[in-house]
Design a protein around this motif. Sequence first.
Motif, PDB file in Angstrom:
ATOM      1  N   ASP A  36       2.781 -10.169   5.850  1.00  0.00           N
ATOM      2  CA  ASP A  36       2.897  -8.727   6.098  1.00  0.00           C
ATOM      3  C   ASP A  36       1.631  -8.007   5.639  1.00  0.00           C
ATOM      4  N   ALA A  37       1.011  -7.242   6.555  1.00  0.00           N
ATOM      5  CA  ALA A  37      -0.251  -6.553   6.271  1.00  0.00           C
ATOM      6  C   ALA A  37      -0.072  -5.405   5.281  1.00  0.00           C
ATOM      7  N   ARG A  38       1.164  -4.977   5.062  1.00  0.00           N
ATOM      8  CA  ARG A  38       1.396  -3.862   4.135  1.00  0.00           C
ATOM      9  C   ARG A  38       1.288  -4.289   2.676  1.00  0.00           C
ATOM     10  N   VAL A  39       1.399  -5.578   2.408  1.00  0.00           N
ATOM     11  CA  VAL A  39       1.423  -6.092   1.041  1.00  0.00           C
ATOM     12  C   VAL A  39      -0.008  -6.182   0.486  1.00  0.00           C
ATOM     13  N   THR A  40      -0.195  -5.722  -0.744  1.00  0.00           N
ATOM     14  CA  THR A  40      -1.512  -5.778  -1.386  1.00  0.00           C
ATOM     15  C   THR A  40      -1.785  -7.186  -1.920  1.00  0.00           C
ATOM     16  N   ALA A  41      -3.031  -7.398  -2.361  1.00  0.00           N
ATOM     17  CA  ALA A  41      -3.402  -8.718  -2.901  1.00  0.00           C
ATOM     18  C   ALA A  41      -2.594  -9.038  -4.151  1.00  0.00           C
ATOM     19  N   VAL A  42      -2.490  -8.059  -5.054  1.00  0.00           N
ATOM     20  CA  VAL A  42      -1.676  -8.257  -6.262  1.00  0.00           C
ATOM     21  C   VAL A  42      -0.206  -8.383  -5.884  1.00  0.00           C
ATOM     22  N   GLY A  43       0.203  -7.608  -4.890  1.00  0.00           N
ATOM     23  CA  GLY A  43       1.588  -7.654  -4.436  1.00  0.00           C
ATOM     24  C   GLY A  43       2.014  -9.016  -3.938  1.00  0.00           C
ATOM     25  N   ARG A  44       1.100  -9.723  -3.276  1.00  0.00           N
ATOM     26  CA  ARG A  44       1.426 -11.071  -2.780  1.00  0.00           C
ATOM     27  C   ARG A  44       1.749 -12.020  -3.931  1.00  0.00           C
ATOM     28  N   ILE A  45       0.973 -11.903  -5.002  1.00  0.00           N
ATOM     29  CA  ILE A  45       1.226 -12.753  -6.172  1.00  0.00           C
ATOM     30  C   ILE A  45       2.567 -12.396  -6.804  1.00  0.00           C
ATOM     31  N   LEU A  46       2.822 -11.101  -6.926  1.00  0.00           N
ATOM     32  CA  LEU A  46       4.077 -10.649  -7.536  1.00  0.00           C
ATOM     33  C   LEU A  46       5.283 -11.094  -6.713  1.00  0.00           C
ATOM     34  N   ARG A  47       5.169 -10.996  -5.403  1.00  0.00           N
ATOM     35  CA  ARG A  47       6.275 -11.405  -4.535  1.00  0.00           C
ATOM     36  C   ARG A  47       6.453 -12.917  -4.539  1.00  0.00           C
ATOM     37  N   LYS A  48       5.344 -13.633  -4.546  1.00  0.00           N
ATOM     38  CA  LYS A  48       5.407 -15.090  -4.540  1.00  0.00           C
ATOM     39  C   LYS A  48       6.131 -15.620  -5.770  1.00  0.00           C
ATOM     40  N   THR A  49       5.909 -14.972  -6.903  1.00  0.00           N
ATOM     41  CA  THR A  49       6.497 -15.420  -8.166  1.00  0.00           C
ATOM     42  C   THR A  49       7.738 -14.616  -8.557  1.00  0.00           C
ATOM     43  N   ARG A  61       0.853  -1.185   0.000  1.00  0.00           N
ATOM     44  CA  ARG A  61       0.000   0.000   0.000  1.00  0.00           C
ATOM     45  C   ARG A  61       0.885   1.229   0.000  1.00  0.00           C
ATOM     46  N   ASN A  62       0.508   2.219  -0.775  1.00  0.00           N
ATOM     47  CA  ASN A  62       1.340   3.401  -0.945  1.00  0.00           C
ATOM     48  C   ASN A  62       1.560   4.149   0.365  1.00  0.00           C
ATOM     49  N   ASP A  63       0.576   4.084   1.285  1.00  0.00           N
ATOM     50  CA  ASP A  63       0.676   4.797   2.556  1.00  0.00           C
ATOM     51  C   ASP A  63       1.422   3.997   3.621  1.00  0.00           C
ATOM     52  N   ALA A  64       1.776   2.755   3.296  1.00  0.00           N
ATOM     53  CA  ALA A  64       2.413   1.898   4.300  1.00  0.00           C
ATOM     54  C   ALA A  64       3.794   1.409   3.881  1.00  0.00           C
ATOM     55  N   GLY A  65       4.234   1.800   2.699  1.00  0.00           N
ATOM     56  CA  GLY A  65       5.535   1.343   2.216  1.00  0.00           C
ATOM     57  C   GLY A  65       6.687   1.946   3.005  1.00  0.00           C
ATOM     58  N   ASP A  66       7.761   1.215   3.099  1.00  0.00           N
ATOM     59  CA  ASP A  66       8.962   1.665   3.807  1.00  0.00           C
ATOM     60  C   ASP A  66       9.985   2.120   2.777  1.00  0.00           C
ATOM     61  N   VAL A  67      10.055   3.450   2.580  1.00  0.00           N
ATOM     62  CA  VAL A  67      10.946   3.990   1.552  1.00  0.00           C
ATOM     63  C   VAL A  67      12.400   3.654   1.844  1.00  0.00           C
ATOM     64  N   ARG A  68      12.807   3.707   3.108  1.00  0.00           N
ATOM     65  CA  ARG A  68      14.192   3.407   3.472  1.00  0.00           C
ATOM     66  C   ARG A  68      14.493   1.922   3.349  1.00  0.00           C
TER      67      ARG A  68
END
Length: 254
Positions: free
Chosen positions: A133-146, A117-124
């Motif tokens: 991790d609750a910060r990861v979006t639904a699409v993000g989970r798929i992208l990270r998994k693969t 989520r744009n408001d929860a990302g850790d820029v550093r």
Amino acid sequence: MASIVTASFDRNNVTPIRRERTQISVRPVEFAGGSTHGAYRARRRSRKRARIEPSSSIAKRIFDIAAASGALLFFAPLLIAIAVAIKATSRGPVLFFQYRYGYRNRRFKIYKFRTMRNDAGDVRGVKQTVQGDARVTAVGRILRKTSLDEIPQLINVLKGDMSLVGPRPHVPGMLAADLPYEDLVPYYFQRHTARPGITGLAQVSGCRGSTAEFGPAVSRIDYDLDYIERWSLRMDIMIIIRTIRKEFLSGSGF
């Protein structure tokens, strides 16, 4: 007459200055001092290493450019689909930018698909992603998994910031076992004698994810240095094949 003062020393009562640092791993460093002949041989060895180290190889750079260009063309339809999915399911930009350590400690801007989520990302990037991790979006989970979130780094390869294979780039100040990585591993910065990679020997050898534990954190750096010392173009190809099998097909990311 001056008196001589003696003091007894009880080893059992001595407390280490930093008890948590007693397991520090120190990689042996070659010392080339001594005779003129020894110094000459050391210079010859140094020149030989410089010719074959990853960042000095023209063949590796040509391979990186050719493979990255071909991969971007091949994945173009998929990249467009991912961008549309990210935009349709969460607010914020499609790409995520972050500064990482690069070749010879130079910092560069790395490109990835945004998975949080744009408001929860850790820029550093100091706070590592954990499983569930609750910060990861639904699409993000798929992208990270693969590991599809890593594909934009092909642009970094074309720019010369990265290589297809090499030590994974870390954020400055990254923690390992609750310490700055460079404090935990004294030879940490030796890994920056090569361009960072989209994948690496450490990742395909099981050293991926959290660096919270001492052993895996140190092993990751050791794998990086082993790669630099034993590098060959054949080794790069084998690591890429293992990455495709382990990450893209099996999906071990989170």
